[in-house]
Design a protein around this motif. Sequence first.
Motif, PDB file in Angstrom:
ATOM      1  N   SER A  66       9.656   1.429   2.661  1.00 51.46           N
ATOM      2  CA  SER A  66       9.478   2.165   3.910  1.00 51.46           C
ATOM      3  C   SER A  66       8.014   2.532   4.130  1.00 51.46           C
ATOM      4  O   SER A  66       7.553   2.632   5.267  1.00 51.46           O
ATOM      5  CB  SER A  66      10.344   3.422   3.904  1.00 51.46           C
ATOM      6  N   ASP A  67       7.280   2.755   3.058  1.00 55.67           N
ATOM      7  CA  ASP A  67       5.854   3.033   3.207  1.00 55.67           C
ATOM      8  C   ASP A  67       5.140   1.852   3.857  1.00 55.67           C
ATOM      9  O   ASP A  67       4.267   2.026   4.710  1.00 55.67           O
ATOM     10  CB  ASP A  67       5.239   3.336   1.847  1.00 55.67           C
ATOM     11  N   GLU A  68       5.487   0.639   3.464  1.00 56.15           N
ATOM     12  CA  GLU A  68       4.875  -0.541   4.077  1.00 56.15           C
ATOM     13  C   GLU A  68       5.236  -0.626   5.553  1.00 56.15           C
ATOM     14  O   GLU A  68       4.394  -0.963   6.394  1.00 56.15           O
ATOM     15  CB  GLU A  68       5.338  -1.794   3.347  1.00 56.15           C
ATOM     16  N   ASP A  69       6.507  -0.306   5.878  1.00 54.85           N
ATOM     17  CA  ASP A  69       6.918  -0.339   7.283  1.00 54.85           C
ATOM     18  C   ASP A  69       6.169   0.718   8.088  1.00 54.85           C
ATOM     19  O   ASP A  69       5.750   0.471   9.233  1.00 54.85           O
ATOM     20  CB  ASP A  69       8.429  -0.103   7.394  1.00 54.85           C
ATOM     21  N   LEU A  70       6.012   1.909   7.514  1.00 56.54           N
ATOM     22  CA  LEU A  70       5.271   2.965   8.211  1.00 56.54           C
ATOM     23  C   LEU A  70       3.805   2.578   8.419  1.00 56.54           C
ATOM     24  O   LEU A  70       3.201   2.867   9.458  1.00 56.54           O
ATOM     25  CB  LEU A  70       5.384   4.272   7.438  1.00 56.54           C
ATOM     26  N   GLN A  71       3.188   1.929   7.432  1.00 59.83           N
ATOM     27  CA  GLN A  71       1.805   1.474   7.562  1.00 59.83           C
ATOM     28  C   GLN A  71       1.689   0.445   8.687  1.00 59.83           C
ATOM     29  O   GLN A  71       0.784   0.520   9.532  1.00 59.83           O
ATOM     30  CB  GLN A  71       1.342   0.873   6.243  1.00 59.83           C
ATOM     31  N   MET A  72       2.687  -0.488   8.696  1.00 61.20           N
ATOM     32  CA  MET A  72       2.694  -1.500   9.749  1.00 61.20           C
ATOM     33  C   MET A  72       2.887  -0.843  11.113  1.00 61.20           C
ATOM     34  O   MET A  72       2.248  -1.213  12.108  1.00 61.20           O
ATOM     35  CB  MET A  72       3.811  -2.518   9.488  1.00 61.20           C
ATOM     36  N   MET A 125       0.845  -1.196   0.000  1.00 62.51           N
ATOM     37  CA  MET A 125       0.000   0.000   0.000  1.00 62.51           C
ATOM     38  C   MET A 125       0.877   1.242   0.000  1.00 62.51           C
ATOM     39  O   MET A 125       1.787   1.355   0.806  1.00 62.51           O
ATOM     40  CB  MET A 125      -0.898  -0.011   1.247  1.00 62.51           C
ATOM     41  N   GLN A 126       0.622   2.191  -0.877  1.00 56.69           N
ATOM     42  CA  GLN A 126       1.370   3.435  -0.947  1.00 56.69           C
ATOM     43  C   GLN A 126       0.685   4.493  -0.083  1.00 56.69           C
ATOM     44  O   GLN A 126      -0.516   4.749  -0.230  1.00 56.69           O
ATOM     45  CB  GLN A 126       1.451   3.940  -2.379  1.00 56.69           C
ATOM     46  N   LEU A 127       1.447   5.104   0.854  1.00 57.09           N
ATOM     47  CA  LEU A 127       0.898   6.143   1.706  1.00 57.09           C
ATOM     48  C   LEU A 127       0.987   7.488   1.017  1.00 57.09           C
ATOM     49  O   LEU A 127       1.928   7.754   0.279  1.00 57.09           O
ATOM     50  CB  LEU A 127       1.668   6.200   3.029  1.00 57.09           C
ATOM     51  N   THR A 128      -0.013   8.360   1.330  1.00 56.33           N
ATOM     52  CA  THR A 128       0.103   9.732   0.851  1.00 56.33           C
ATOM     53  C   THR A 128       1.179  10.436   1.662  1.00 56.33           C
ATOM     54  O   THR A 128       1.524  10.021   2.783  1.00 56.33           O
ATOM     55  CB  THR A 128      -1.228  10.480   1.007  1.00 56.33           C
ATOM     56  N   LEU A 129       1.729  11.507   1.082  1.00 57.19           N
ATOM     57  CA  LEU A 129       2.769  12.266   1.785  1.00 57.19           C
ATOM     58  C   LEU A 129       2.237  12.770   3.124  1.00 57.19           C
ATOM     59  O   LEU A 129       2.936  12.727   4.144  1.00 57.19           O
ATOM     60  CB  LEU A 129       3.232  13.434   0.916  1.00 57.19           C
ATOM     61  N   TRP A 130       0.958  13.234   3.159  1.00 54.21           N
ATOM     62  CA  TRP A 130       0.380  13.766   4.399  1.00 54.21           C
ATOM     63  C   TRP A 130       0.299  12.674   5.458  1.00 54.21           C
ATOM     64  O   TRP A 130       0.645  12.873   6.619  1.00 54.21           O
ATOM     65  CB  TRP A 130      -1.017  14.337   4.106  1.00 54.21           C
ATOM     66  N   THR A 131      -0.127  11.466   5.046  1.00 56.69           N
ATOM     67  CA  THR A 131      -0.249  10.360   6.002  1.00 56.69           C
ATOM     68  C   THR A 131       1.110   9.968   6.557  1.00 56.69           C
ATOM     69  O   THR A 131       1.270   9.730   7.761  1.00 56.69           O
ATOM     70  CB  THR A 131      -0.903   9.143   5.318  1.00 56.69           C
ATOM     71  N   ARG A 132       2.123   9.898   5.696  1.00 57.33           N
ATOM     72  CA  ARG A 132       3.465   9.532   6.139  1.00 57.33           C
ATOM     73  C   ARG A 132       3.984  10.539   7.154  1.00 57.33           C
ATOM     74  O   ARG A 132       4.586  10.192   8.165  1.00 57.33           O
ATOM     75  CB  ARG A 132       4.427   9.460   4.952  1.00 57.33           C
TER      76      ARG A 132
END
Length: 659
Positions: free
Chosen positions: A28-34, A1-8
């Motif tokens: 890193s987006d997947e790690d941040l989501q997790m 899943m790709q995060l938006t810049l705002w969400t990250r």
Amino acid sequence: MQLTLWTRQVICLSIALFPVCAVAGGKSDEDLQMLSEGLRILARSPDDQHARAQVFQATRDLGLFEWATRFAPVDHRQLDRQIEGDRLALTIRYGVIDRDTLCGPHRFDRLDSALASTDQLESTFLGGYSPDQEDLRRLGDRIIALHERRRDGDAVRLYEAMRQRDLRIPSWTLREVAGSYLNVRRPAEAVALYQTVLAEHPEDFEAHMGLVYALLDMHDAPSAIDTIDAYAAGLPERRRLDGKYNGERWAADVLSDRARIDANRLDEAEQRLAVRWSEAPFNGEVRRAMASLAHARGWPRDAQQRLQGVTAMAPCDAGAFAELSETALITQDWERARQSLQVAQTLDPDTSAVRRADTSMALHDRYELRVDVNYEHSQANNSHASDYFGNDDWNADTTLYGPPMGEYWRWYAHNYIALADFSDSWVRWNRTGAGVEWRWLNWRLAAEVNGGNVGGTGGNASLRWAPDDHWSIDASANYRTNDIPLKAVAEGIYANDVSLGVNWRLNESLGLSAVTTRTNFTDSNKRTAWSVQWEQRWVSEARWTVETLLASSGSTNTLSTPASYFNPRHDHDVLLTGIAEHVTWLDYNYRFTQRVELGVGRYWQADYSPGNMTYLRYGHAWDLGGPVEWHYGVAVVRRPYDGVQETQLRADIHLLWRF
């Protein structure tokens, strides 16, 4: 899943990690989501072990080891070891960045720290300890650190110890192991490892570049050129995002140019580099490649100017300073040579370029012995050649130079001996002397006082001026010259001479020269001799060169009465010689070259009919790594003397020894 810049950014700010996360992307987006999901669960259920494990893994993957330890499972000893291993790998990566970006003694601190933390592990491993998976990972990272710290011999020894015990070598280490094999001058093993890496990772830029360097070190320039050209053709010239030139494509193109220099295809290399120079005249890679080209073409002053520009733009580039030091030795800019070497050694003493420059300086500071021996056998039975020069005659010219004194001066001892066997006696001319030589930038001056078995005290002085990379002028004066027929010496006749020579070279392939000499014999004869020559190279390849030498020479003598030595009223000749050289064996600084020379020409002598000239020589040249150069050859010459065709056998030996 790709995060938006705002969400990250919200997630990063929530854990005060924005500086780290702001540059993350991809996985890193997947790690941040997790991480976000795990933190929300733990906010509701602090004892949720699955969520703790999820946060632990995400923070570890993000390199946030302090955070990871807060969420480690209860039995976390093995995980602590893994985190410690992660820290080691990250320290090595940062250490490489420090080495390439910092300037000064602290640039290696992180790499040295990483190596110190694994010294005990390597010691116990070499002592027989069987490593587990985590230890294998650390040993692999240690190999990388050893390579990046220029300790390539240690990296190769550890790798080979692991191979000997049939241990699984982490795949990410193989590229660095290949680089270490290359740096310890084992290019065949490097080629095999680079090919293994590329079979698994065909897009690995560093592996492609390393493979080309390894092929060049194996002196397989054609394969190196084919390899880098094929790889470069597959890289886009421009970056899609901003349209700027692709750095990897640029580096591959410049390496392709360098490969052509190694292949001796200098015209092609110069044309390619001229295009690159017009596009980026201040690019350091191009400037250094142009300096290498200038060296190969015989333009050391041009090379020095380009390298001075590189060091001005990159004051922490140890390799550039090392190359500048070696170049300054050629241009006789002694102070710059030593200063540049000192800077290079301060910056990074363990790079191959700095070690080469240090070796060159050490050779420059040694004693130097030069020996030239020539032998000639003429037909006996009252031939004209044997009457003039003896049945057998030889000479040996030996000069011993001392180490530099105050950079500019050298003392030297000189001995010249010549012997000739005439039908009724042997004639010997032997002179020994001492002198001093002064060299700096475009100038070389020398003066000598000598004496011998006959002729009394003598001396000579010489001067050389080379205002640029193309022109040089030589002048000399000799009182009791060694360039005298021994037949004249047998009758107590000696000579003094002065000479002037002018040389012009466009490059390694084209040169013109002219020399004139005036000799005054003590029997009142005055001889004026001259020679001109044109040297042209026609074939230039990695192992082969083919060139021609068109030469003409002549002389006039004023003595009207007959002389016992060869003394025509006037004579001249024209000789066209074809020369082919083949580098038969080559191993870095060691080489063996075979040379064949075949000449045909015509000779004119006053009062006699002209006659043909033929010349055939076969020789060997050994370059034994710098301290020793040894050349020798044999030749057959057929030419007329006083209108009669005669055959002479010749041999020559030339030795240069620095000790």
